[in-house]
Design an enzyme around this catalytic site. Sequence first.
Site, PDB file in Angstrom:
ATOM      1  N   PHE A 224       0.818  -1.221   0.000  1.00 53.61           N
ATOM      2  CA  PHE A 224       0.000   0.000   0.000  1.00 53.61           C
ATOM      3  C   PHE A 224       0.849   1.268   0.000  1.00 53.61           C
ATOM      4  O   PHE A 224       0.349   2.352   0.276  1.00 53.61           O
ATOM      5  CB  PHE A 224      -0.974  -0.004   1.193  1.00 53.61           C
ATOM      6  CG  PHE A 224      -1.727  -1.304   1.333  1.00 53.61           C
ATOM      7  CD1 PHE A 224      -2.733  -1.615   0.436  1.00 53.61           C
ATOM      8  CD2 PHE A 224      -1.399  -2.221   2.316  1.00 53.61           C
ATOM      9  CE1 PHE A 224      -3.408  -2.823   0.543  1.00 53.61           C
ATOM     10  CE2 PHE A 224      -2.067  -3.432   2.418  1.00 53.61           C
ATOM     11  CZ  PHE A 224      -3.080  -3.732   1.530  1.00 53.61           C
ATOM     12  N   GLY A 451       0.069  -8.384  -4.204  1.00 61.61           N
ATOM     13  CA  GLY A 451      -1.263  -8.847  -3.828  1.00 61.61           C
ATOM     14  C   GLY A 451      -2.322  -8.288  -4.759  1.00 61.61           C
ATOM     15  O   GLY A 451      -3.517  -8.519  -4.570  1.00 61.61           O
ATOM     16  N   THR A 452      -1.875  -7.594  -5.784  1.00 63.82           N
ATOM     17  CA  THR A 452      -2.787  -6.934  -6.717  1.00 63.82           C
ATOM     18  C   THR A 452      -3.237  -7.854  -7.844  1.00 63.82           C
ATOM     19  O   THR A 452      -4.211  -7.566  -8.519  1.00 63.82           O
ATOM     20  CB  THR A 452      -2.073  -5.747  -7.371  1.00 63.82           C
ATOM     21  OG1 THR A 452      -0.849  -6.243  -7.925  1.00 63.82           O
ATOM     22  CG2 THR A 452      -1.742  -4.679  -6.353  1.00 63.82           C
ATOM     23  N   ILE A 564     -10.470  -2.124 -18.798  1.00 67.37           N
ATOM     24  CA  ILE A 564     -10.213  -2.965 -17.636  1.00 67.37           C
ATOM     25  C   ILE A 564      -9.603  -4.283 -18.132  1.00 67.37           C
ATOM     26  O   ILE A 564     -10.215  -5.017 -18.918  1.00 67.37           O
ATOM     27  CB  ILE A 564     -11.514  -3.203 -16.844  1.00 67.37           C
ATOM     28  CG1 ILE A 564     -12.020  -1.868 -16.262  1.00 67.37           C
ATOM     29  CG2 ILE A 564     -11.307  -4.240 -15.748  1.00 67.37           C
ATOM     30  CD1 ILE A 564     -11.077  -1.175 -15.294  1.00 67.37           C
ATOM     31  N   LYS A 568     -12.244  -9.705 -12.804  1.00 66.71           N
ATOM     32  CA  LYS A 568     -12.213 -10.228 -11.427  1.00 66.71           C
ATOM     33  C   LYS A 568     -11.145  -9.508 -10.603  1.00 66.71           C
ATOM     34  O   LYS A 568     -11.382  -9.092  -9.473  1.00 66.71           O
ATOM     35  CB  LYS A 568     -11.946 -11.739 -11.453  1.00 66.71           C
ATOM     36  CG  LYS A 568     -12.066 -12.387 -10.095  1.00 66.71           C
ATOM     37  CD  LYS A 568     -11.814 -13.897 -10.154  1.00 66.71           C
ATOM     38  CE  LYS A 568     -13.083 -14.633 -10.540  1.00 66.71           C
ATOM     39  NZ  LYS A 568     -12.916 -16.101 -10.404  1.00 66.71           N
ATOM     40  N   LYS A 636      -6.095   2.476 -17.432  1.00 63.75           N
ATOM     41  CA  LYS A 636      -5.675   3.407 -16.395  1.00 63.75           C
ATOM     42  C   LYS A 636      -5.469   2.592 -15.125  1.00 63.75           C
ATOM     43  O   LYS A 636      -6.114   1.561 -14.946  1.00 63.75           O
ATOM     44  CB  LYS A 636      -6.765   4.462 -16.158  1.00 63.75           C
ATOM     45  CG  LYS A 636      -7.014   5.384 -17.367  1.00 63.75           C
ATOM     46  CD  LYS A 636      -8.162   6.351 -17.103  1.00 63.75           C
ATOM     47  CE  LYS A 636      -8.359   7.291 -18.290  1.00 63.75           C
ATOM     48  NZ  LYS A 636      -9.550   8.175 -18.103  1.00 63.75           N
ATOM     49  N   GLY A 637      -4.608   3.067 -14.247  1.00 63.22           N
ATOM     50  CA  GLY A 637      -4.342   2.321 -13.019  1.00 63.22           C
ATOM     51  C   GLY A 637      -5.573   2.277 -12.133  1.00 63.22           C
ATOM     52  O   GLY A 637      -6.379   3.204 -12.112  1.00 63.22           O
ATOM     53  N   GLU A 640      -5.422   2.567  -6.738  1.00 67.76           N
ATOM     54  CA  GLU A 640      -5.617   3.603  -5.728  1.00 67.76           C
ATOM     55  C   GLU A 640      -6.942   4.327  -5.805  1.00 67.76           C
ATOM     56  O   GLU A 640      -7.463   4.781  -4.786  1.00 67.76           O
ATOM     57  CB  GLU A 640      -4.432   4.577  -5.788  1.00 67.76           C
ATOM     58  CG  GLU A 640      -3.218   3.880  -5.219  1.00 67.76           C
ATOM     59  CD  GLU A 640      -1.905   4.552  -5.499  1.00 67.76           C
ATOM     60  OE1 GLU A 640      -1.325   5.106  -4.571  1.00 67.76           O
ATOM     61  OE2 GLU A 640      -1.432   4.499  -6.655  1.00 67.76           O
TER      62      GLU A 640
END
Length: 677
Positions: A224, A451-452, A564, A568, A636-637, A640
């Site tokens: 994080f 963990g992403t 995307i 999932k 796009k990220g 966050e």
Amino acid sequence: MNRIEGRVKVTGLATYAAEYPAEGVTYAYPVQSRIAKGRVKHVDAAPALELPGVLAVLSCEDPPSLAEDADPELALFRSRDIAYRGQIIAAVVADTYDNARAAADAVRVDYDPDDHDVTLRMDHPGLYKPDVVNPNYPTDTELGDVEAGLAEAATTVDVVYETPVMHNNPMEPHAALAYWDEDGRLMLYDTAQGSSTSRDMVAHTLGLPKDQVRVVARHVGGGFGSKGTTRPQAVLAALAAKAVGRPVKIALTRQQMFDVTGYRTPTIQRLRLGADGEGRLTALEHVAYEQTSTIAEFAEQTATVARVMYATPALRTRHRLVRLDVGTPSWMRAPGECPGMYALESAMDELAYAAGIDPVELRLRNEPETEPYSGLPFSSRDLVGCLREGARRFGWEQRDPAPGVRREGEWLIGTGVASSTYPARRRPSKALAKVLDGGDVLVQVGAADIGTGARTALTRIAAATLNVAPERVHVELGDSDLPDGPVAGGSMGTASWGSAVVRACEELVKDGKEGRADTTDEVAKEAELARHAFGAQFAEVRVSTVTGEVRVSRLLGVFAAGHIVDAKLARSQFIGGMTMGLGMALMEETLTDEEFGGFLHRDLAQYHVPVCADIRDVEAVWLDEQDDALNPMGSKGIGEIGIVGTAAAVGNAVFHATGHRVRELPITPAKVLGHTF
Ligand code: MOS
């Protein structure tokens, strides 16, 4: 796709930094400063060295040789000066963890203490204007005449919002295993959000050429931001391994993590908004007050969101920083955007009530055509779509705007909305793709999966580029001996590594055997555009008039974040961010110990994070965007943006439920009960 490493993780076979076996391994345990400011007069190691199994004590009595310009948080034992309580000032190495820990208690430290100051205040005499704010934005901006805009406004809001110190609490603690091989190369298993970047930082700190350090981090149990920059455990393991000539393991305790792995700076934010009779902004001022340490400057970009969000003829943003006797703040999921949008989106809600305009409608009326401060065109922006789709799904139309009027027994019920935004950037990366015997494809990139699901997303990206089944693609990451990749941070991972993976796969198709890519030029040639993801969050809360507890009964996020890559994985990222935002709204707070320095909250019994029972109905959906300006995936990220805006949506819902505005996070029962119903 399911996580490729899901099975090894849930069966305990995934190896984390502290779990690698090493012959003759020893253990290091840090000794931390008990004062907040002053000097170490003397470190007496003798009582520790007499204890069983103790091999060495490291301290400023025998300072190691480190780079002159090493990050001060990593320059262990170099100085006798103490910058904050909890700073690592010595360490014991012993044959077992328990022996090291017992001996650390026996090290005697004499201090020469000074008075300390650990309290951020809006009127602190030490406040100053940093040259830039992170990562490299102007500190202050000014557009139009803010005072005139406020003077002519039909409605104004002038409010101060506060956010506390918050700490990342990844499940895997900060840990490292280090050893030096015969030719003097450092092998480091570290829990890091980037193996290439951690190698660079460790090599720099120790004054070694990059190729003399290898960092491996194949699995990382969350970060994080707290593992985005190298942390002291990595340097300590390396120094200790050198001192004892054996492998050294170190795993920080949860309490130690609170002291030395960074934290989200507390903020005090003043927002002044003016709107005309139609609710269009006439002026917007966003000023943020924040802290840093005496040894390093960390200037969080809190007010920069106001430069992105809403159309206004007059816009002022400012950041002021004060150096306190505290650890250096660092990254925590959406640093800047997250606390900044909490204050801005709460103030927008206050403006909506003051102007008598629905809060969704207020935002729609202030949609800009270009990025408000820079004037740049957006590569794509669908905040309007997110607000409309969210309102439709959430049933916003039936909402009675009156605050404090919906009651079911002891419970007051309310709903709130807030916008989300996060930059969509990428950094240069390298990658290699090659055909294996049997025809499968190996993809190598110095990426990190914290963990992403990065491993899975990159597999899918490679498979799509090569037009083969994902089972035929094998992605290797988490090792600095692989082609260099940037840090898993700033929501840039997939965009950065993915670009290199696509290019390497394209080269492989041409070559038939192997493809290599380096996206440095491609990234440098990007057109100048405002690149951001957007979203809208809707919350429903139930507030007990008896206990003051706030229950979030519904949470909906609608995001417009480009293409995307995997549904999932994306949903998990979004709802994970929203869950963390719920914690920010209601629970997360690290109290500073004003008397002794350091922090009073130092474990998960005191620092509360949401658990399953806190999360009732949380859902994330997205609007597909076609944005060809971003990267080959058009993505796009999303790491966050999920946390951005959540706390404001919850806080706005608490106001709608109770008619009482809490302007200091977290919204605890005590603050809710400070108001009589
Ligand atoms: Mo994240 S705070 O960019 O690691």
